[in-house]
Design an enzyme around this catalytic site. Structure first.
Site, PDB file in Angstrom:
ATOM      1  N   ARG A   1       0.892  -1.167   0.000  1.00  0.00           N
ATOM      2  CA  ARG A   1       0.000   0.000   0.000  1.00  0.00           C
ATOM      3  C   ARG A   1       0.924   1.208   0.000  1.00  0.00           C
ATOM      4  O   ARG A   1       1.531   1.515   1.021  1.00  0.00           O
ATOM      5  CB  ARG A   1      -0.916  -0.021   1.229  1.00  0.00           C
ATOM      6  CG  ARG A   1      -1.926  -1.162   1.188  1.00  0.00           C
ATOM      7  CD  ARG A   1      -2.983  -1.006   2.272  1.00  0.00           C
ATOM      8  NE  ARG A   1      -4.072  -1.954   2.070  1.00  0.00           N
ATOM      9  CZ  ARG A   1      -4.213  -3.096   2.732  1.00  0.00           C
ATOM     10  NH1 ARG A   1      -3.348  -3.432   3.654  1.00  0.00           N
ATOM     11  NH2 ARG A   1      -5.233  -3.891   2.479  1.00  0.00           N
TER      12      ARG A   1
ATOM     13  N   ALA B   1     -24.161 -20.472  11.511  1.00  0.00           N
ATOM     14  CA  ALA B   1     -24.009 -19.621  12.702  1.00  0.00           C
ATOM     15  C   ALA B   1     -25.367 -19.202  13.250  1.00  0.00           C
ATOM     16  O   ALA B   1     -26.335 -19.056  12.504  1.00  0.00           O
ATOM     17  CB  ALA B   1     -23.194 -18.382  12.337  1.00  0.00           C
ATOM     18  N   GLU B   2     -25.415 -19.010  14.554  1.00  0.00           N
ATOM     19  CA  GLU B   2     -26.664 -18.580  15.190  1.00  0.00           C
ATOM     20  C   GLU B   2     -26.922 -17.102  14.940  1.00  0.00           C
ATOM     21  O   GLU B   2     -28.055 -16.649  14.927  1.00  0.00           O
ATOM     22  CB  GLU B   2     -26.613 -18.849  16.704  1.00  0.00           C
ATOM     23  CG  GLU B   2     -26.981 -20.272  17.100  1.00  0.00           C
ATOM     24  CD  GLU B   2     -25.973 -21.306  16.645  1.00  0.00           C
ATOM     25  OE1 GLU B   2     -24.771 -20.992  16.611  1.00  0.00           O
ATOM     26  OE2 GLU B   2     -26.398 -22.431  16.288  1.00  0.00           O
TER      27      GLU B   2
ATOM     28  N   GLN C   1      -7.237 -15.875   6.417  1.00  0.00           N
ATOM     29  CA  GLN C   1      -8.229 -15.745   5.330  1.00  0.00           C
ATOM     30  C   GLN C   1      -7.622 -15.182   4.049  1.00  0.00           C
ATOM     31  O   GLN C   1      -8.237 -15.214   2.994  1.00  0.00           O
ATOM     32  CB  GLN C   1      -9.369 -14.814   5.780  1.00  0.00           C
ATOM     33  CG  GLN C   1     -10.174 -15.373   6.925  1.00  0.00           C
ATOM     34  CD  GLN C   1     -10.888 -14.268   7.701  1.00  0.00           C
ATOM     35  OE1 GLN C   1     -12.055 -14.009   7.488  1.00  0.00           O
ATOM     36  NE2 GLN C   1     -10.184 -13.617   8.601  1.00  0.00           N
TER      37      GLN C   1
ATOM     38  N   ASP D   1     -12.415  -8.928   0.276  1.00  0.00           N
ATOM     39  CA  ASP D   1     -13.575  -8.275   0.903  1.00  0.00           C
ATOM     40  C   ASP D   1     -14.854  -8.291   0.067  1.00  0.00           C
ATOM     41  O   ASP D   1     -15.942  -8.083   0.588  1.00  0.00           O
ATOM     42  CB  ASP D   1     -13.240  -6.817   1.252  1.00  0.00           C
ATOM     43  CG  ASP D   1     -12.197  -6.713   2.352  1.00  0.00           C
ATOM     44  OD1 ASP D   1     -11.853  -7.757   2.932  1.00  0.00           O
ATOM     45  OD2 ASP D   1     -11.730  -5.597   2.627  1.00  0.00           O
TER      46      ASP D   1
ATOM     47  N   GLY E   1      -7.909  -3.519  -5.109  1.00  0.00           N
ATOM     48  CA  GLY E   1      -9.235  -3.100  -4.643  1.00  0.00           C
ATOM     49  C   GLY E   1      -9.429  -1.597  -4.797  1.00  0.00           C
ATOM     50  O   GLY E   1      -8.807  -0.962  -5.644  1.00  0.00           O
TER      51      GLY E   1
ATOM     52  N   ARG F   1     -20.381 -23.874  24.732  1.00  0.00           N
ATOM     53  CA  ARG F   1     -19.863 -22.506  24.812  1.00  0.00           C
ATOM     54  C   ARG F   1     -20.425 -21.614  23.710  1.00  0.00           C
ATOM     55  O   ARG F   1     -20.872 -22.103  22.667  1.00  0.00           O
ATOM     56  CB  ARG F   1     -18.343 -22.517  24.650  1.00  0.00           C
ATOM     57  CG  ARG F   1     -17.627 -22.838  25.915  1.00  0.00           C
ATOM     58  CD  ARG F   1     -16.138 -22.994  25.656  1.00  0.00           C
ATOM     59  NE  ARG F   1     -15.423 -23.054  26.917  1.00  0.00           N
ATOM     60  CZ  ARG F   1     -14.209 -23.588  27.058  1.00  0.00           C
ATOM     61  NH1 ARG F   1     -13.584 -24.100  26.017  1.00  0.00           N
ATOM     62  NH2 ARG F   1     -13.634 -23.600  28.232  1.00  0.00           N
TER      63      ARG F   1
ATOM     64  N   GLY G   1      -8.551   1.118  -3.093  1.00  0.00           N
ATOM     65  CA  GLY G   1      -7.397   2.017  -2.990  1.00  0.00           C
ATOM     66  C   GLY G   1      -6.575   1.975  -4.269  1.00  0.00           C
ATOM     67  O   GLY G   1      -6.114   3.013  -4.776  1.00  0.00           O
ATOM     68  N   THR G   2      -6.400   0.768  -4.803  1.00  0.00           N
ATOM     69  CA  THR G   2      -5.633   0.581  -6.040  1.00  0.00           C
ATOM     70  C   THR G   2      -6.281   1.346  -7.191  1.00  0.00           C
ATOM     71  O   THR G   2      -5.607   2.021  -7.970  1.00  0.00           O
ATOM     72  CB  THR G   2      -5.596  -0.929  -6.397  1.00  0.00           C
ATOM     73  OG1 THR G   2      -5.096  -1.636  -5.275  1.00  0.00           O
ATOM     74  CG2 THR G   2      -4.734  -1.200  -7.618  1.00  0.00           C
TER      75      THR G   2
HETATM   76  O1  F6P Z   1      -8.796  -5.564   2.167  1.00  0.00           O
HETATM   77  C1  F6P Z   1      -8.440  -6.835   2.559  1.00  0.00           C
HETATM   78  C2  F6P Z   1      -8.171  -6.891   4.029  1.00  0.00           C
HETATM   79  O2  F6P Z   1      -7.772  -8.206   4.370  1.00  0.00           O
HETATM   80  C3  F6P Z   1      -9.315  -6.444   4.936  1.00  0.00           C
HETATM   81  O3  F6P Z   1     -10.284  -7.440   5.118  1.00  0.00           O
HETATM   82  C4  F6P Z   1      -8.582  -6.074   6.192  1.00  0.00           C
HETATM   83  O4  F6P Z   1      -9.303  -5.113   6.919  1.00  0.00           O
HETATM   84  C5  F6P Z   1      -7.294  -5.507   5.694  1.00  0.00           C
HETATM   85  O5  F6P Z   1      -7.110  -6.023   4.381  1.00  0.00           O
HETATM   86  C6  F6P Z   1      -6.088  -5.847   6.517  1.00  0.00           C
HETATM   87  O6  F6P Z   1      -4.988  -5.201   5.964  1.00  0.00           O
HETATM   88  P1  F6P Z   1      -3.478  -5.489   6.391  1.00  0.00           P
HETATM   89  O7  F6P Z   1      -3.065  -6.797   5.816  1.00  0.00           O
HETATM   90  O8  F6P Z   1      -2.702  -4.363   5.820  1.00  0.00           O
HETATM   91  O9  F6P Z   1      -3.473  -5.546   7.882  1.00  0.00           O
END
Ligand code: F6P
Length: 329
Positions: A72, A187-188, A255, A128, A102, A163, A104-105
């Site tokens: 970034r 999920a609930e 993720q 996202d 995304g 839990r 920003g890009t």
């Molecule tokens: O935009 C993708 C993302 O994984 C978001 O889900 C998360 O908020 C952010 O990037 C985390 O960014 P970084 O890897 O710079 O902490």
């Protein structure tokens, strides 16, 4: 157009490599030279270019991360930084650019095009799924499936100990990962910016369920939730229901990694080819996305400013599938 550059920027997403491969292979197909830019806009500023031939992208379709690395860039946000980038692009003889990333890009890409007129097309790469102009973004499906695998495992131990688990998933300002992983993971509840749920509501549902129906709970929390993160929400709930045993798991960057799913590989390949074909057809300042199974080009301006709402039906499904609740009494 004789020379096209490709780069990845912002948070990496599984499938970015498949997209780079598609860009390179399309360039070969159309007899265009392809150059990779290392580390996003920073690499553009520093002139970190590498020639990409067919071999350079062999055996990467299945790999997570990005062979071009990502960043970034703060410098690219300044006019001086963008000017430096333009000089490097000119010097290298690059005539068109594919930007994988995304919001920003694409904000940077739009400015760059407006200032210097170098044709540029975006490919939607972010876990996202928050980009207007495409039904899905590269990496989203993989991220949801990664979250789901973790949720399934947590469900086992939640059940064994009766839990409540608050599981935080990614999605900076949006609940896209939350909604799909909540439905798929049974999920609930899911707590996300797109659906207002107060602590009072959570407490009411948990205590009702605990008394009448369920002994364990999985609650998905989107990281962008306004009530706070999973730890803060769990603390507030614990205060109201001190006798219920609760735990928090933040899934975090797990993720972002891993081998992309078939859906992500196909999507990435399709928009990668689309971006190159778009540039060759004279398109610019747009993102290549897939809407209703068709390749669509959307202006960066629209992609950046318009919000893609989550289908309300999906959000409502979580309530229906999780069984009776005090709200229906
Ligand atoms: O935009 C993708 C993302 O994984 C978001 O889900 C998360 O908020 C952010 O990037 C985390 O960014 P970084 O890897 O710079 O902490």
């Amino acid at each position: 157009m004789k020379k096209i550059a490709v780069f990845t920027s912002g948070g990496d997403a599984p499938g970015m490599n498949a997209c780079i491969r598609a860009v390179v292979r399309s360039c070969i197909y159309y007899n265009v030279e392809c150059v990779g830019i290392f580390k996003g806009y920073d690499g553009m500023i520093n002139g970190s270019f590498i020639t990409l031939d067919g071999k350079a992208v062999s055996n990467i379709i299945q790999k997570g991360g990005t062979i071009l690395k990502s960043a970034r860039s703060l410098e690219f946000r300044t006019p001086e930084g963008r000017k430096k980038a333009y000089e490097q692009i000119k010097k290298e003889g690059i005539e068109g650019i594919v930007a994988i990333g995304g919001n920003g890009t694409f904000t940077g890409a739009k400015l760059f095009y407006e200032e210097f007129g170098i044709p540029i097309i975006g490919a939607p790469g972010t876990i996202d799924n928050d980009l207007y102009g495409t039904d899905f973004t590269i990496g989203y499906d993989t991220a949801v499936n990664t979250a789901l695998e973790a949720i399934d495992k947590i469900r086992d131990t939640a059940d064994a100990h009766d839990r409540i688990f608050f599981i935080e998933v990614m999605g900076r300002d949006t609940g896209y990962i939350a909604v799909r992983s909540a439905i798929g993971g049974g999920a609930e509840m899911a707590i996300m910016p797109e659906k207002k749920v107060s602590i009072k509501d959570i407490v009411a549902k948990l205590s009702y369920n605990h008394e009448h129906t369920k002994s364990s709970h999985v609650i998905i929390v989107a990281e962008g939730e306004v009530e706070g993160n999973a730890i803060e929400i769990a603390k507030k709930v614990k205060k109201a229901l001190p006798n219920l045993d609760s735990k928090v798991t933040t899934l975090g960057h797990i993720q972002r990694g891993g081998s992309p799913t078939a859906s992500d590989r196909v999507l990435a390949s399709r928009v990668g080819i689309g971006a190159v074909e778009g540039l060759l057809a004279g398109k610019t300042n747009v993102m290549a996305g897939i809407i209703n199974r068709n390749l669509v080009f959307t202006d960066f301006e629209t992609t950046i400013t318009k919000k893609k709402p989550i289908n309300k039906e999906l959000i409502n499904m979580i309530d229906i599938l999780s069984g009776r609740s005090p709200f229906h009494e």
